[in-house]
Design an enzyme around this catalytic site. Sequence first.
Site, PDB file in Angstrom:
ATOM      1  N   ASN A  42    -117.404 -87.795 -47.238  1.00  0.00           N
ATOM      2  CA  ASN A  42    -116.287 -88.204 -46.395  1.00  0.00           C
ATOM      3  C   ASN A  42    -116.211 -89.728 -46.362  1.00  0.00           C
ATOM      4  OD1 ASN A  42    -118.721 -87.838 -44.791  1.00  0.00           O
ATOM      5  ND2 ASN A  42    -117.510 -88.193 -42.961  1.00  0.00           N
ATOM      6  N   ILE A  43    -114.986 -90.221 -46.312  1.00  0.00           N
ATOM      7  CA  ILE A  43    -114.719 -91.659 -46.319  1.00  0.00           C
ATOM      8  C   ILE A  43    -113.725 -91.924 -45.202  1.00  0.00           C
ATOM      9  CG2 ILE A  43    -113.888 -93.616 -47.682  1.00  0.00           C
ATOM     10  CD1 ILE A  43    -114.551 -91.809 -50.192  1.00  0.00           C
ATOM     11  N   CYS A  53    -111.925 -86.235 -46.441  1.00  0.00           N
ATOM     12  CA  CYS A  53    -113.114 -85.402 -46.276  1.00  0.00           C
ATOM     13  C   CYS A  53    -113.879 -85.241 -47.591  1.00  0.00           C
ATOM     14  CB  CYS A  53    -112.711 -84.025 -45.752  1.00  0.00           C
ATOM     15  SG  CYS A  53    -111.898 -84.062 -44.155  1.00  0.00           S
ATOM     16  N   GLU A  55    -114.968 -82.532 -49.059  1.00  0.00           N
ATOM     17  CA  GLU A  55    -114.490 -81.453 -49.918  1.00  0.00           C
ATOM     18  C   GLU A  55    -113.316 -81.922 -50.773  1.00  0.00           C
ATOM     19  OE1 GLU A  55    -115.735 -79.699 -45.869  1.00  0.00           O
ATOM     20  OE2 GLU A  55    -114.729 -81.489 -46.594  1.00  0.00           O
ATOM     21  N   CYS A  86    -112.247 -78.580 -42.550  1.00  0.00           N
ATOM     22  CA  CYS A  86    -111.083 -78.727 -41.670  1.00  0.00           C
ATOM     23  C   CYS A  86    -109.891 -77.982 -42.286  1.00  0.00           C
ATOM     24  CB  CYS A  86    -110.756 -80.206 -41.470  1.00  0.00           C
ATOM     25  SG  CYS A  86    -110.022 -81.017 -42.924  1.00  0.00           S
TER      26      CYS A  86
END
Length: 131
Positions: A42-43, A53, A55, A86
């Site tokens: 995640n960034i 995210c 993923e 999410c």
Amino acid sequence: MKEKELINQAIAASKKAYAPYSNFLVGAALLLENGEIIQGCNIENASFGLTNCAERTALFTAIAAGHKRFKKLAIYVDRPAFTAPCGACRQVIHELAPGIEIMLVNNRGEIKRTSDQELLPFSFGSADLES
């Protein structure tokens, strides 16, 4: 074993996360059909809506490199509870990797197996755009 390596790659990816606002470090490891593993983390961004995210980072990186066939996605969060993707990630996973096996991994090394269909029932996809 490929699955253990996939989990280790997700853990390693979580350590690369940029999360100065939430301190919620997430790592993802995407197993390609050819056996290669692509990491994502995640960034965050001060403009929170621009955060990406783990993923989606892994999937977008794979797509940008020309890959389109995926086998498994391991998602690791350094917490005892399982953390599911999410809603935005669920939609992207459904679109780019339909039918993929998803492994949620906690900091106890436990695995919860799921799929895009289970995480996003009654999903909307490209087939819904056809008339």
